[in-house]
Design an enzyme around this catalytic site. Structure first.
Site, PDB file in Angstrom:
ATOM      1  N   TYR A 144     -11.484 -14.094   6.117  1.00  0.00           N
ATOM      2  CA  TYR A 144     -11.066 -12.864   5.443  1.00  0.00           C
ATOM      3  C   TYR A 144     -10.147 -12.084   6.371  1.00  0.00           C
ATOM      4  CZ  TYR A 144     -11.225  -8.367   3.035  1.00  0.00           C
ATOM      5  OH  TYR A 144     -10.887  -7.200   2.395  1.00  0.00           O
ATOM      6  N   ASP A 239      -7.241 -12.925  14.474  1.00  0.00           N
ATOM      7  CA  ASP A 239      -7.838 -11.754  13.819  1.00  0.00           C
ATOM      8  C   ASP A 239      -9.192 -11.468  14.473  1.00  0.00           C
ATOM      9  OD1 ASP A 239      -8.879  -9.808  12.197  1.00  0.00           O
ATOM     10  OD2 ASP A 239      -8.356 -10.800  10.306  1.00  0.00           O
ATOM     11  N   LYS A 270     -12.741  -2.172  13.025  1.00  0.00           N
ATOM     12  CA  LYS A 270     -14.189  -1.986  13.108  1.00  0.00           C
ATOM     13  C   LYS A 270     -14.622  -1.277  14.398  1.00  0.00           C
ATOM     14  CE  LYS A 270     -15.153  -5.127   9.412  1.00  0.00           C
ATOM     15  NZ  LYS A 270     -14.346  -6.263   9.017  1.00  0.00           N
TER      16      LYS A 270
END
Ligand SMILES: *Cc1c(COP(=O)(O)O)cnc(C)c1O
Length: 431
Positions: A144, A239, A270
């Site tokens: 994702y 990522d 995050k």
């Protein structure tokens, strides 16, 4: 009485917010039931509007690495938010956070701040295409990278598929330059570079995938990606929105630095916002200086590098020292081993997989190497286990395809409570 208030809020919410949620996974669609409306967090615990307390293993999907409402983070945020929430001008706070990131991740010389992981990835892809003058982007099934059009693609069956949109509203044009292959599939990647190597701008991968449950890279897989990219003039985008500053002081890449590979562009999110909307991309200066105003690749954001978010991020990172990471590793091992033992004792077949302190359980006897493997799990059994844990005061991510998140505020007592909840929940799920 117990969940009446969350129920009432959810009814109210659904009238004015699609599905009642601001992000789909929160809706409990994968596990059934009504989502709990949270009102407070402290340390390792959260409280719902109904007054129930839970040990939190969601951690806002990663950012709450030092626990909720950490006094030092609150103090820093209070200090800065009193001065203003945003200037729309440069401020010292973002510079300090940038310096901290550059200090922690060796290949990163400069960063650009944005407000979400989605944006960080979107800009990285634009940058990679501008740097190479090529169009093709390669991604892996089950990884994702946020919800921007070009990345919202899944593979059909088979080894290699041309990207097809997996959401209405994403045009075929937006994804025609995205190629999707199975994760951990080295031969497919090698073959793709043989046939189209000169067209590939970048390969993007999660450093250690944790958005299909935790599926660590097979030994050598990340190195293969880096080598193929560099031999063929493409860039590797790593990522680390999930893994960055969660796995170690420098993220996943630093934790495996001895493997001897280096990506070209990193994305972070995050943890670096400490619970506020903040994310970043980073690379060496020659790549980063392609961005406006030095270069001509356009990218901007009204709230990018927000002073309060930068401050919360920096205060969080300052608490993320070696002692914290070793504590998180211990907690993750206590929980994964302990819960695994409870599942074994009632005969529930499962694969517990981890990447540093990230871990998750697949209710399948097989080791999961790809999204296709992950889909073999018994999601109904997970849903039963999930609700039993919730009834016993433990809040897990409401999907079998998500990592579980430990935090630095977890106590030995929390671990005991989670394991005793797991014992009862395993018995219920086994029936
Ligand atoms: C969460 C996540 C994103 C998207 O970040 P948002 O802030 O939700 O847009 C991108 N990549 C990875 C690996 C993620 O875990």
């Amino acid at each position: 009485m117990k969940i009446e208030n969350s129920k009432a809020w959810h009814e109210r919410a659904q009238k004015v917010i699609p599905g009642g949620v601001s992000s789909p996974v929160r809706a409990f669609s994968a596990v059934g039931g009504t989502p709990l409306y949270m009102v407070r967090g402290e340390g390792s615990h959260v409280w719902d509007v109904d007054g129930n307390r839970y040990i939190d293993l969601v951690g806002s999907w990663g950012p709450m690495i030092v626990g909720h409402a950490h006094p030092e983070v609150i103090a820093a945020v209070n200090r800065v938010s009193r001065l203003s929430s945003s200037f729309g001008a440069p401020s010292p706070y973002e510079v300090e956070l940038a310096e901290e990131i550059v200090k922690r991740v060796l290949p990163v010389e400069k960063v650009r701040f944005v407000s979400s992981g989605t944006e960080a990835v979107m800009t990285s892809v634009r940058l990679a295409r501008a740097a190479t003058g090529r169009n093709l982007l390669v991604k892996f099934v089950g990884c994702y990278h946020g919800h921007s059009d070009a990345l919202l693609v899944q593979a059909g069956s088979g080894v290699m598929t041309l990207g097809l949109p997996n959401s209405p509203g994403v045009t075929a044009g937006a994804t025609q330059d995205t190629i999707v292959i199975n994760y951990n599939d080295a031969p497919a990647l090698e073959q793709l570079f043989v046939s189209r190597g000169e067209e590939i701008a970048a390969v993007i991968t999660e450093a250690a995938p944790a958005n299909m449950g935790v599926v660590p890279p097979l030994p050598g897989f990340n190195k293969l990606i880096a080598d193929l990219c560099h031999k063929n003039g493409a860039l590797m985008i790593l990522d680390e929105v999930m893994t960055g500053f969660r796995i170690s002081q420098g993220g996943w890449w630093e934790s495996v630095a001895q493997e001897g590979w280096t990506p070209d562009i990193f994305t972070f999110g995050k943890v670096i916002g400490g619970g506020y909307p903040l994310a970043a991309l980073g690379a060496n200066s020659s790549i980063m200086d392609l961005l406006a105003p030095v270069g001509s690749v356009y990218q901007a954001g009204t709230l990018s590098g927000n002073p309060v978010a930068s401050t919360a991020g920096l205060a969080t990172l300052q608490l993320c020292d070696e002692a914290l990471y070793s504590k998180l590793d211990t907690r993750a091992q206590q929980l994964s081993k302990g819960i695994s033992a409870e599942l074994d004792s009632v005969g529930i077949e499962h694969s517990c997989q981890s990447a540093g302190n990230l871990f998750s359980f697949f209710f399948t006897p097989n080791i999961v190497h790809s999204y296709a493997d992950a889909k073999q799990q018994d999601v109904k059994q997970f849903a039963t286990f999930f609700h039993a844990m919730l009834d016993n005061g433990v809040s897990l991510p409401p999907s079998a395809f998500e990592a579980w998140f430990v935090n630095g505020a977890m106590s030995d007592n929390d671990v005991e409570l989670i394991l005793s909840a797991a014992k009862k929940s395993a018995q219920i799920a086994a029936k």
